[in-house]
Design a protein around this motif. Structure first.
Motif, PDB file in Angstrom:
ATOM      1  N   ARG A  83     -31.971   9.412 -24.357  1.00 40.89           N
ATOM      2  CA  ARG A  83     -30.978   8.834 -23.416  1.00 40.89           C
ATOM      3  C   ARG A  83     -29.627   8.728 -24.113  1.00 40.89           C
ATOM      4  NH1 ARG A  83     -34.999   5.496 -21.523  1.00 40.89           N
ATOM      5  NH2 ARG A  83     -34.388   3.812 -22.922  1.00 40.89           N
ATOM      6  N   LEU A  84     -29.666   8.251 -25.358  1.00 44.77           N
ATOM      7  CA  LEU A  84     -28.444   8.076 -26.145  1.00 44.77           C
ATOM      8  C   LEU A  84     -27.728   9.419 -26.326  1.00 44.77           C
ATOM      9  CD1 LEU A  84     -26.985   5.845 -27.866  1.00 44.77           C
ATOM     10  CD2 LEU A  84     -28.187   6.804 -29.834  1.00 44.77           C
ATOM     11  N   ALA A  85     -28.521  10.448 -26.654  1.00 52.14           N
ATOM     12  CA  ALA A  85     -27.944  11.773 -26.896  1.00 52.14           C
ATOM     13  C   ALA A  85     -27.316  12.331 -25.618  1.00 52.14           C
ATOM     14  CB  ALA A  85     -29.020  12.719 -27.421  1.00 52.14           C
ATOM     15  N   ARG A  90     -22.511  13.492 -22.326  1.00 51.08           N
ATOM     16  CA  ARG A  90     -21.686  13.320 -21.115  1.00 51.08           C
ATOM     17  C   ARG A  90     -20.308  12.793 -21.480  1.00 51.08           C
ATOM     18  NH1 ARG A  90     -26.345  11.651 -18.549  1.00 51.08           N
ATOM     19  NH2 ARG A  90     -25.871   9.461 -18.966  1.00 51.08           N
ATOM     20  N   GLN A  91     -20.292  11.802 -22.398  1.00 55.54           N
ATOM     21  CA  GLN A  91     -19.003  11.209 -22.794  1.00 55.54           C
ATOM     22  C   GLN A  91     -18.098  12.251 -23.466  1.00 55.54           C
ATOM     23  OE1 GLN A  91     -20.371   7.965 -25.159  1.00 55.54           O
ATOM     24  NE2 GLN A  91     -20.448   6.525 -23.443  1.00 55.54           N
ATOM     25  N   ALA A  96     -13.483  15.790 -23.322  1.00 58.09           N
ATOM     26  CA  ALA A  96     -12.950  17.143 -23.482  1.00 58.09           C
ATOM     27  C   ALA A  96     -12.208  17.564 -22.219  1.00 58.09           C
ATOM     28  CB  ALA A  96     -14.084  18.117 -23.788  1.00 58.09           C
ATOM     29  N   SER A  97     -12.825  17.277 -21.038  1.00 56.93           N
ATOM     30  CA  SER A  97     -12.174  17.733 -19.798  1.00 56.93           C
ATOM     31  C   SER A  97     -10.872  16.971 -19.573  1.00 56.93           C
ATOM     32  CB  SER A  97     -13.152  17.672 -18.629  1.00 56.93           C
ATOM     33  OG  SER A  97     -12.987  16.488 -17.930  1.00 56.93           O
ATOM     34  N   ARG A 106     -25.095  21.247 -25.184  1.00 59.80           N
ATOM     35  CA  ARG A 106     -26.381  21.681 -25.741  1.00 59.80           C
ATOM     36  C   ARG A 106     -27.440  21.539 -24.650  1.00 59.80           C
ATOM     37  NH1 ARG A 106     -27.161  18.255 -30.922  1.00 59.80           N
ATOM     38  NH2 ARG A 106     -26.061  16.746 -29.641  1.00 59.80           N
ATOM     39  N   SER A 107     -28.403  22.439 -24.658  1.00 57.05           N
ATOM     40  CA  SER A 107     -29.431  22.397 -23.611  1.00 57.05           C
ATOM     41  C   SER A 107     -30.279  21.140 -23.793  1.00 57.05           C
ATOM     42  CB  SER A 107     -30.319  23.642 -23.712  1.00 57.05           C
ATOM     43  OG  SER A 107     -31.157  23.506 -24.837  1.00 57.05           O
ATOM     44  N   ASP A 108     -30.987  20.771 -22.716  1.00 57.19           N
ATOM     45  CA  ASP A 108     -31.817  19.568 -22.803  1.00 57.19           C
ATOM     46  C   ASP A 108     -32.928  19.742 -23.841  1.00 57.19           C
ATOM     47  OD1 ASP A 108     -31.610  17.003 -21.586  1.00 57.19           O
ATOM     48  OD2 ASP A 108     -33.675  17.312 -20.886  1.00 57.19           O
ATOM     49  N   ASP A 109     -33.396  20.993 -23.981  1.00 54.44           N
ATOM     50  CA  ASP A 109     -34.443  21.261 -24.983  1.00 54.44           C
ATOM     51  C   ASP A 109     -33.936  20.987 -26.389  1.00 54.44           C
ATOM     52  OD1 ASP A 109     -36.554  21.810 -23.477  1.00 54.44           O
ATOM     53  OD2 ASP A 109     -36.479  24.021 -23.691  1.00 54.44           O
TER      54      ASP A 109
END
Ligand code: ATP
Ligand code: MG
Length: 484
Positions: A83-85, A90-91, A96-97, A106-109
């Motif tokens: 969850r933290l990652a 997202r942050q 960046a945007s 990075r992918s969820d995997d």
């Protein structure tokens, strides 16, 4: 908990006495210590013996990274980490945007893998902390034969035999920490026993070292081994420590018995290593060590060889389709990773009777028992023609009858290595020795003596005390540190 008044008095007395130095033979198989007291060599007594098996038993387990399993607790940690990652990602994307950039997502995997790595690392650190804390709880440790018995009786915990054979191996930092603690315990056991016996605080030591430690990293292994011993000795309360090559220590002892100066070759064949020294000995001058050679093999390798030759065929070696290396792993009791590999194998589908026998050997303590029997067989065969080893703990009425010819065949490869080492020594020498002095527990075997004799047929072979030559020399060296 209060401190016993007796202890206070003892400690108070000790602090008023002159600290002394002792010699320590930290052997692969046996350890011993001694000092020169009033001009006399005095060995430290461990119970009724002058040496003890270099083994420690801790009731708690040393962590193994392979034991990592996701328990509900660790699952929860993993979820939290993930969850933290995700939140962080997202942050970062939002930040960046806001700057008009696009963050590399990075992918969820990948995030899951990373989270698993973090939880696993944290788990390993916690395990090590607990193990180190338990290793530090001195009162639970057992030493020597008691350690082996404690392990076999308790059906759990952790037996570390011959820790010296691990000093020179590539160790990850956590395992290194545990090994330092084990060495610390052994050295502290020696220091406290010696302090009690001599009635004075022992603060310094000359510790024996093989010319070449058993190593997986060449010369670096020996450096690491010395660092481990130095670190452990400091924690164990030794303020001053120096090292002396084990055959040089054995030479010191031989030196005292020679009236006239002569070149001599010292061959020390111990449990883990074979060490050779060429020295000028005898007479009034100090011994002069000219050169050392080492072969990182010894008596424990003979036990493994004998086990593979005489016992493992009863467990299916050479008959069933189990890779040979698994039998080697089972026989190598001093190599913890190899033992773990063997324990992990699944022998459910192996044909009988071998499947049941192999599974019995995977039971806790069984490989230790088998190795003890291999050593006993080896020792008996140095004086008898046969030995019947009872393997009841594998299967009732199972026994291995081993003759001297089996032993000869099993140790031939070691004998050839010994011959090659002595051949190198011979060709390196510019002057031949007047005598060859043979010591070390493995030199009790007639086959070994024979092979050493064959390499130097024209010189007298002098047999020293196989067990106590090294510690005696170390005690002499230690007394010189005392200025005695
Ligand atoms: N009669 C015997 N025949 C063959 N080997 C023996 C005999 N008695 C003892 N040994 C072996 O001697 C070895 C121990 O020798 P020693 O005490 O010299 O070694 P160590 O000092 O502990 O090891 P190292 O010097 O290599 O660190 C063990 O492998 C033991 O099985
Ligand atoms: Mg030795």
């Amino acid at each position: 908990m209060g401190i016993s008044p007796h202890l206070v008095i003892m400690v108070d007395c000790l602090t008023h006495l002159i600290p002394m130095h002792i010699g320590i033979d930290f052997g692969t198989s046996y350890s011993a210590a001694g000092a020169i007291v009033n001009g006399e060599l005095t060995l430290v007594r461990f119970g009724n013996a002058e040496q003890f098996r270099t083994a420690v038993f801790f009731p708690e387990l040393v962590p193994d990274p392979n034991d990592f399993e996701l328990t509900p607790d660790l699952e929860a940690q993993l979820e939290a980490q993930l969850r933290l990652a995700r939140t962080q990602q997202r942050q970062e994307a939002a930040a960046a945007s806001a700057r008009g950039q696009i963050a590399v997502a990075r992918s969820d995997d990948e995030l899951k893998r990373e989270a698993l790595r973090v939880v696993r690392r944290q788990w390993m650190e916690d395990q090590t902390r607990e193990a180190v804390a338990s290793v530090a709880s001195f009162q639970h440790a057992l030493f020597g034969e008691e350690a082996v018995e404690g392990y076999l009786d308790s059906g759990g915990g952790n037996l570390i035999e011959s820790p010296k054979s691990m000093f020179g191996y590539r160790l990850d930092p956590q395992v290194r920490k545990v090994i330092v603690h084990i060495a610390t315990h052994i050295l502290e056991h020696i220091r406290l026993t010696a302090s009690r016996q001599f009635g004075t605080p022992v603060r310094g030591a000359v510790i024996g070292r093989p010319v070449e430690f058993r190593s997986s990293m060449g010369a670096k292994g020996s450096e690491q081994a010395i660092d481990i011993l130095r670190e452990a000795a400091a924690i164990a309360g030794f303020d001053e420590v120096s090292f002396l090559e084990e055959p040089a220590a054995a030479a010191m002892h031989y030196h005292k018995s020679l009236d006239t100066r002569q070149p001599a070759l010292i061959v020390d064949i111990g449990g883990g290593t074979t060490d050779v020294t060429f020295a000028q000995l005898g007479g009034d001058e100090h011994p002069h060590i000219v050169r050392n050679w080492g072969l990182p093999k010894g008596g424990t390798d003979l036990d493994v060889a004998l086990s593979l030759h005489s016992f493992m065929p009863l467990l299916g070696k050479d008959t069933i389709r189990v890779p040979q290396h698994q039998f080697v792993e089972a026989a190598s009791v001093h190599n913890l990773p190899k033992q773990r590999e063997f324990r992990k194998q699944n022998y459910r589908l192996i044909p009988e009777p071998f499947g049941s026998r192999l599974r019995a050997l995977q039971e806790l303590g069984a490989t230790t028992r088998l190795n003890q029997l291999a050593e006993r067989t080896k020792i008996t065969l140095s004086t008898e023609a046969h030995y019947q080893a009872e393997l009841d703990f594998i299967e009732s009425n199972l026994a291995a009858d081993t003759g001297r010819e089996d032993f000869d065949a099993a140790i031939e490869s070691f004998l050839q290595q010994l011959e090659r080492t002595l051949g190198t020594v011979r060709s390196d020498l510019t002057q031949l020795p007047d005598s060859v002095f043979l010591t070390g527990g493995t030199s009790r075997s007639p086959q070994i003596r024979e092979r050493v004799k064959q390499s130097f047929p024209e010189m007298p072979l002098v047999l020293g005390d196989p067990s106590l030559g090294v510690v005696s020399g170390l005690a002499v060296a230690a007394s010189e540190m005392d200025g005695a």
